[in-house]
Design a protein around this motif. Structure first.
Motif, PDB file in Angstrom:
ATOM      1  N   SER A 107       0.838  -1.199   0.000  1.00 47.42           N
ATOM      2  CA  SER A 107       0.000   0.000   0.000  1.00 47.42           C
ATOM      3  C   SER A 107       0.869   1.243   0.000  1.00 47.42           C
ATOM      4  O   SER A 107       2.068   1.177   0.292  1.00 47.42           O
ATOM      5  CB  SER A 107      -0.951   0.045   1.199  1.00 47.42           C
ATOM      6  OG  SER A 107      -0.381   0.753   2.280  1.00 47.42           O
ATOM      7  N   PHE A 108       0.252   2.374  -0.297  1.00 51.53           N
ATOM      8  CA  PHE A 108       0.983   3.646  -0.328  1.00 51.53           C
ATOM      9  C   PHE A 108       1.358   4.147   1.050  1.00 51.53           C
ATOM     10  O   PHE A 108       2.058   5.146   1.174  1.00 51.53           O
ATOM     11  CB  PHE A 108       0.169   4.697  -1.081  1.00 51.53           C
ATOM     12  CG  PHE A 108      -1.031   5.219  -0.340  1.00 51.53           C
ATOM     13  CD1 PHE A 108      -1.682   4.476   0.622  1.00 51.53           C
ATOM     14  CD2 PHE A 108      -1.524   6.479  -0.634  1.00 51.53           C
ATOM     15  CE1 PHE A 108      -2.793   4.972   1.301  1.00 51.53           C
ATOM     16  CE2 PHE A 108      -2.630   6.985   0.032  1.00 51.53           C
ATOM     17  CZ  PHE A 108      -3.258   6.229   0.992  1.00 51.53           C
ATOM     18  N   PRO A 234      -8.873   8.349  -2.385  1.00 52.04           N
ATOM     19  CA  PRO A 234      -9.706   7.789  -1.313  1.00 52.04           C
ATOM     20  C   PRO A 234      -9.218   8.318   0.037  1.00 52.04           C
ATOM     21  O   PRO A 234      -8.077   8.070   0.423  1.00 52.04           O
ATOM     22  CB  PRO A 234      -9.490   6.281  -1.444  1.00 52.04           C
ATOM     23  CG  PRO A 234      -8.147   6.129  -2.087  1.00 52.04           C
ATOM     24  CD  PRO A 234      -7.877   7.373  -2.886  1.00 52.04           C
ATOM     25  N   GLY A 238      -6.414  11.666   5.118  1.00 51.58           N
ATOM     26  CA  GLY A 238      -6.219  12.700   4.107  1.00 51.58           C
ATOM     27  C   GLY A 238      -4.783  13.079   3.784  1.00 51.58           C
ATOM     28  O   GLY A 238      -4.549  13.976   2.962  1.00 51.58           O
TER      29      GLY A 238
HETATM   30  C1  LIG Z   1      -4.834   4.618   4.698  1.00 55.61           C
HETATM   31  C2  LIG Z   1      -5.451   4.290   3.425  1.00 55.61           C
HETATM   32  C3  LIG Z   1      -6.216   5.226   2.725  1.00 55.61           C
HETATM   33  C4  LIG Z   1      -6.488   6.603   3.254  1.00 55.61           C
HETATM   34  O1  LIG Z   1      -5.313   7.369   3.217  1.00 55.61           O
HETATM   35  P1  LIG Z   1      -5.199   8.754   3.959  1.00 55.61           P
HETATM   36  O2  LIG Z   1      -3.976   9.388   3.429  1.00 55.61           O
HETATM   37  O3  LIG Z   1      -5.138   8.455   5.414  1.00 55.61           O
HETATM   38  O4  LIG Z   1      -6.418   9.535   3.620  1.00 55.61           O
HETATM   39  C5  LIG Z   1      -6.702   4.879   1.484  1.00 55.61           C
HETATM   40  N1  LIG Z   1      -6.471   3.653   0.949  1.00 55.61           N
HETATM   41  C6  LIG Z   1      -5.757   2.720   1.605  1.00 55.61           C
HETATM   42  C7  LIG Z   1      -5.544   1.393   0.944  1.00 55.61           C
HETATM   43  C8  LIG Z   1      -5.201   3.003   2.854  1.00 55.61           C
HETATM   44  O5  LIG Z   1      -4.470   2.077   3.476  1.00 55.61           O
END
Ligand SMILES: *Cc1c(COP(=O)(O)O)cnc(C)c1O
Length: 404
Positions: A107-108, A234, A238
């Protein structure tokens, strides 16, 4: 070497020192500020292009001083994939997906946690703790392991099973909490005097934003320093949306953007947990806690975001929107996207596709505009979500007619 000048409180502009551990100011997050004139003089597009394809290639715009302290697993430079088949299904002719599912820990979150752990390491932290809806805990555990730091992870009891296992697998002390991510956050906060750990919660230290900012830097580089018309993100806490909007401002300031065009930033949530879209629709700068937050997109199950005003400011400055789509539409779109493109869409990304369908129908997006969707995580981490419909008994191949 670093071009950071100071940290700045987002709520009132107070200047804070960069060379010590910082958390919130007046209960709100901090910005990292750079000497952008010096960055502009020191950094060249060619030098960046010649560096390794990781997020660290933008080092002049990043906060780490001592490169030997960096915690890295090679994160960054995720693919930018053109998606004509999914685009056609949505009525769009120039749709792209930046696929963060391929990053370390799937994941990011790896971007933000690599940066936060690197800076914590640089400032002498030996023990870190995090509340997590899922992916952040696994990422923090991995980067903490990478530099020999002790890690504590607190997650809701119904966090996806892969997230539970990965935190433990990377050697963190992992705990299940009867509650939501904000309840986990309270444990981390209350534990500080007892456990002496550093709180790496979303936006409660200044550097996760800087890690996520690299998504905006990469996206600009991948489109030859010209930005798309619309970005769908998403939104839980944020960080990524806030970070990308900051990236575009910094790139503009150093004169790297090809033109004046800035994307409309669209914050996307599920109607099962929609604090940001609710605030945006009401025209508020701060969000109310969202009651009874439920969504299979666990990364979006964040009923209270400490950076709510930073998200909403970025959305509004960009001329974008904060919206939510029905929970079922999110699940359907994630699966449909996976079938159409072979991309491991996370349920969170389904919220972007569901909102995109709404915006196209409302003619808020023109079919020829360039649209980028962030696939923030890998479907493989959500076995219990994507497996909710029991797998059919897969047949053994017999004769050709039976193959269908
Ligand atoms: C944490 C997360 C998000 C939300 O990211 P934020 O930067 O906290 O808004 C979206 N998608 C995935 C897969 C995540 O793990």
């Amino acid at each position: 070497m670093s071009y950071v000048t100071h940290l700045e409180a987002a709520i009132d502009g107070t200047r804070l020192a960069f060379d010590e551990l910082q958390t919130l100011h007046e209960g709100r997050p901090l910005w990292v500020r750079y000497d952008l004139e010096a960055v502009g003089a020191a950094m060249t597009k060619q030098a960046v292009a010649d560096r390794a394809p990781t997020m660290w290639r933008y080092k002049e715009l990043l906060p780490v001083v001592d490169e030997s302290k960096i915690a890295t697993l090679g994160e960054g430079m995720s693919p930018m994939l053109r998606c004509d088949r999914l685009g056609a299904a949505l009525g769009l002719r120039d749709l792209w997906v930046k696929d963060e599912s391929q990053l370390p820990t799937g994941s990011f979150k790896s971007r933000g946690l690599a940066m936060a752990i690197s800076r914590a390491n640089e400032l002498g932290v030996e023990r870190v703790a995090i509340p997590t809806a899922g992916n952040a805990g696994g990422a923090m555990a991995a980067y903490a392991a990478r530099v020999g730091m002790e890690a504590y992870v607190f997650m809701p009891a119904d966090t996806p099973i892969v997230n539970q296992y990965e935190a433990a697998y990377y050697g963190a002390k992992a705990f299940l909490v009867d509650g939501l991510i904000n309840d986990c956050g309270a444990i981390v906060r209350e534990g500080i005097p007892h456990m002496g750990w550093f709180d790496v919660s979303t936006l409660k230290e200044p550097y996760r934003i800087e890690g996520k900012k690299t998504m905006g830097l990469e996206l600009a580089e991948q489109f030859d320093w010209s930005l798309p018309d619309v970005i769908l993100y998403p939104t839980g806490g944020g960080t990524g949306l806030i970070g990308m909007w900051k990236a575009f401002a910094e790139l503009a300031e150093i004169g790297w953007l090809a033109d004046e065009r800035r994307p409309r930033m669209v914050s996307c949530q599920s109607d099962g947990c929609a604090p940001i879209s609710t605030a945006w629709e009401a025209g508020n700068r701060f969000a109310e806690p969202f009651p009874d937050a439920t969504t299979a997109a666990s990364g979006l199950r964040v009923p209270v975001a400490v950076g709510d005003f930073m998200i909403l400011d970025a959305v509004n400055e960009s001329g974008g929107q904060a919206r939510s789509c029905p929970e079922q539409s999110l699940l359907d779109w994630a699966r449909r996207g996976a079938e159409l493109e072979g991309i491991a869409f996370a349920p969170e990304t389904g919220a972007c596709l569901g909102v995109l369908e709404m915006l196209v129908a409302e003619k808020a997006i023109d079919p020829d505009e360039r649209v980028v969707v962030f696939n923030t995580g890998a479907a493989q981490k959500y076995v219990e979500v994507i497996g909710t419909e029991p797998l059919p008994q897969l047949p053994t191949p017999t004769d050709w007619d039976a193959l269908g």
